[in-house]
Design a protein around this motif. Sequence first.
Motif, short mmCIF file in Angstrom:
data_model
loop_
_atom_site.label_atom_id
_atom_site.label_comp_id
_atom_site.label_asym_id
_atom_site.label_seq_id
_atom_site.Cartn_x
_atom_site.Cartn_y
_atom_site.Cartn_z
N GLY A 71 -1.06 -0.33 6.68
CA GLY A 71 -0.03 0.23 7.53
C GLY A 71 0.59 -0.72 8.54
N TRP A 72 0.17 -1.98 8.54
CA TRP A 72 0.76 -2.93 9.48
C TRP A 72 2.22 -3.18 9.14
N THR A 73 2.99 -3.53 10.18
CA THR A 73 4.42 -3.78 9.98
C THR A 73 4.79 -5.15 10.53
N ALA A 74 5.89 -5.68 10.02
CA ALA A 74 6.39 -6.99 10.44
C ALA A 74 7.75 -6.82 11.11
N ALA A 75 8.10 -7.75 11.97
CA ALA A 75 9.43 -7.74 12.57
C ALA A 75 10.46 -8.10 11.50
N PRO A 76 11.64 -7.46 11.52
CA PRO A 76 12.66 -7.73 10.49
C PRO A 76 13.09 -9.18 10.40
N ASN B 217 -3.76 -16.40 3.35
CA ASN B 217 -2.78 -15.78 4.25
C ASN B 217 -1.97 -14.70 3.53
N GLY B 218 -1.51 -15.01 2.32
CA GLY B 218 -0.71 -14.04 1.59
C GLY B 218 -1.52 -12.82 1.21
N LEU B 219 -2.75 -13.02 0.75
CA LEU B 219 -3.58 -11.88 0.38
C LEU B 219 -3.88 -11.02 1.60
N ARG B 220 -4.23 -11.67 2.71
CA ARG B 220 -4.54 -10.92 3.92
C ARG B 220 -3.32 -10.13 4.41
N ALA B 221 -2.15 -10.72 4.31
CA ALA B 221 -0.94 -10.01 4.73
C ALA B 221 -0.72 -8.77 3.88
N ALA B 222 -0.97 -8.87 2.56
CA ALA B 222 -0.82 -7.71 1.69
C ALA B 222 -1.84 -6.64 2.01
N GLU B 223 -3.06 -7.04 2.31
CA GLU B 223 -4.09 -6.05 2.67
C GLU B 223 -3.73 -5.35 3.99
N LEU B 224 -3.21 -6.09 4.95
CA LEU B 224 -2.81 -5.48 6.21
C LEU B 224 -1.63 -4.55 6.01
N ALA B 225 -0.68 -4.94 5.17
CA ALA B 225 0.45 -4.06 4.87
C ALA B 225 -0.03 -2.78 4.22
N ALA C 166 5.43 -3.80 0.37
CA ALA C 166 5.51 -5.20 -0.04
C ALA C 166 6.40 -5.99 0.92
N ALA C 167 7.47 -5.36 1.39
CA ALA C 167 8.34 -6.03 2.37
C ALA C 167 7.58 -6.35 3.64
N GLU C 168 6.73 -5.42 4.08
CA GLU C 168 5.93 -5.68 5.27
C GLU C 168 4.94 -6.82 5.01
N ALA C 169 4.37 -6.87 3.82
CA ALA C 169 3.44 -7.95 3.49
C ALA C 169 4.13 -9.30 3.57
N LEU C 170 5.33 -9.39 3.06
CA LEU C 170 6.06 -10.66 3.10
C LEU C 170 6.39 -11.05 4.53
#
Length: 458
Positions: free
Chosen positions: A220-225, A209-217, A176-180
Motif C-alpha cells: 500500500g505504499w505510494t510514491a510522489a508523482p 531496491n526494485g524488489l523491495r519497492a514492489a513489495e512495499l507497493a 506497479a506505478a507506485e513500485a516504479l
Amino acid sequence: MDAPASLASLAELCAAPVTPAERAAAVRPLADTLGVMLAGLADPRAADLAATLGLSAEPRRARLPGSALHGAASDVALMAGFAAHLLDFDDDETEVAMAHLSAPVLGAALALAARAETPVAMLLDGYVTGCRMMLALGSMANPALYRAGWHATSALGSFGAAAAAARLLGLSPARAAEALGLAASGAGGPRGAFGGEGKPLQVGLAAANGLRAAELAAAGWTAAPGALFGARGLLGRMTGGALAPLRQPQAFPPPGFVTKLFPSCTATHAAVAELLALRPRMTAPPAEILCAVDPFVPAILIPGLPAGPDAARFSLAYCLAVAARTGALGPEAFEAAAFDADGPRDPEIRALMARVRVTADESLPRGPSGIATGAVVTLTAQDGSRLTGRREAAPGSAAAPLTDTQLAEKFAACLAPVARPSEARALWQRLLSPTDFPSAGALLDALPLALTDRKDPR
C-alpha cells in the motif's frame, strides 16, 4: 521541463502481454545468466556478502538459488544480482538501455520465483517485462544518462527489477506505478565504480531496491508523482533534462543484445575476437598491437596496469595481451593468482601490454547509442609482417550470434568450480526446455550448490 511520460503510462508495460516467441527467446539468456550467476556464487566474495547480509541455512522467506542459504527476498535478490554481474560475464545491451539487462532483472525475479511454486512461464514473463522496462527507460534517457557518468545497469536496473517483481507479485497497473516511483528513491550507481567490487554490488543493490519497492507497493505504499519524471525527478536530474518521449520497446531480445563470449567489458570484445581471428595467421610473435575503437570507448575502459582482476576486465591492453599470448580470454585470465600487488604477474603479458596502442576510429558504424562497438586491429610481428582486421560487431551480438556449442561450452566453464563438464552439459540441455520443470522452484532446485555457509574467514 515537461514530463515526457508518467508513472501510469510506464506501468502499463508491466501488464503488457509477452508473446510465445519472446518467451522462447528468453530461454537461452535465462540459462546463460544462471551459469554466470553460479560462477559468481563460487567466488569467495559472494560468501563475504552472504555473511554480511546474514543469510543462513535456516529456512526463511526466500532461498538463494545455487545455495542452501535463505534470507529476506530483497537480500536474495541482492546476492543473485551481485553474483550474476561479479565476473562481468553476463549479457549486455549496447544500444538502447546501454546496460546489462539480465543481472538486475533476474536477480529480483529469481528471488521471488525461488520462494513459491511459480510457473516457469511466469518467471520468463517477469524477466521479459523487466528487460522491456529497462529498454523503455533507456530509450528516454540514453545516451545522455550513460555519458553523464551513470552506470545504466544500476540506474535503470532498479526499475527493471521493480517491473519484474510487480509482474511476479501480480500487482495491478496502479500498484506497479507506485513500485516504479518508490524504486526511484533507491536507484543510482556511477560508472566510477568500474574496476572495483562496487560495480557488481550496485547491480545487486538495484535488484534488491526494485524488489523491495514492489513489495512495499503491494503493501500500500505510494510514491510522489514526480519521483521519476518532471523537473525534480530522478531521470531528469541524471540526464540534465535531456529526456526523449517514451517509446515502446521492440520485441525481446532487442537488436543490441549481446551474450558475452569473454568475461570482460563488452567494449573489449570486438577487438579481442578480431585479434584471435588474426593470430593463427601470424608468422612470428607480436611486436606491437594497434587497436582502433570508437572515440568514447577509452572513457569506458581503465588505462594503465590493472591492480587486479576487476580492473583487468576493463583494460583493453590486458585483454589483448592475454589473447595474443595465450590464444584465449577465459575466466582463468581474471583469477586472483594472475596478479601481483602492482599488476599482472606474467612478465610477458606486462611487456606486451606496453606495446598496445589504442587510437580512435570515426568510421566504425554506430547505432542508437552513438557509440560504436566494433574495432580495427593491426598486429605487427617481430619479423616485420603485419596483419589488419576489422570487426564491426561483438561476438554474441545479433550480427554475430554465439552457436549452441559456444553457449554450452561457456556454461560448462562457468560451472567448472561446482560441476563436472558432463554434468554441466546435461544441465544446460535441461535448461533449454524450462517448461519441462513443474515449477520455477523445481528448475532452480536442479542447480548445483555453488555457495554454502562460510565456516572460516578468508
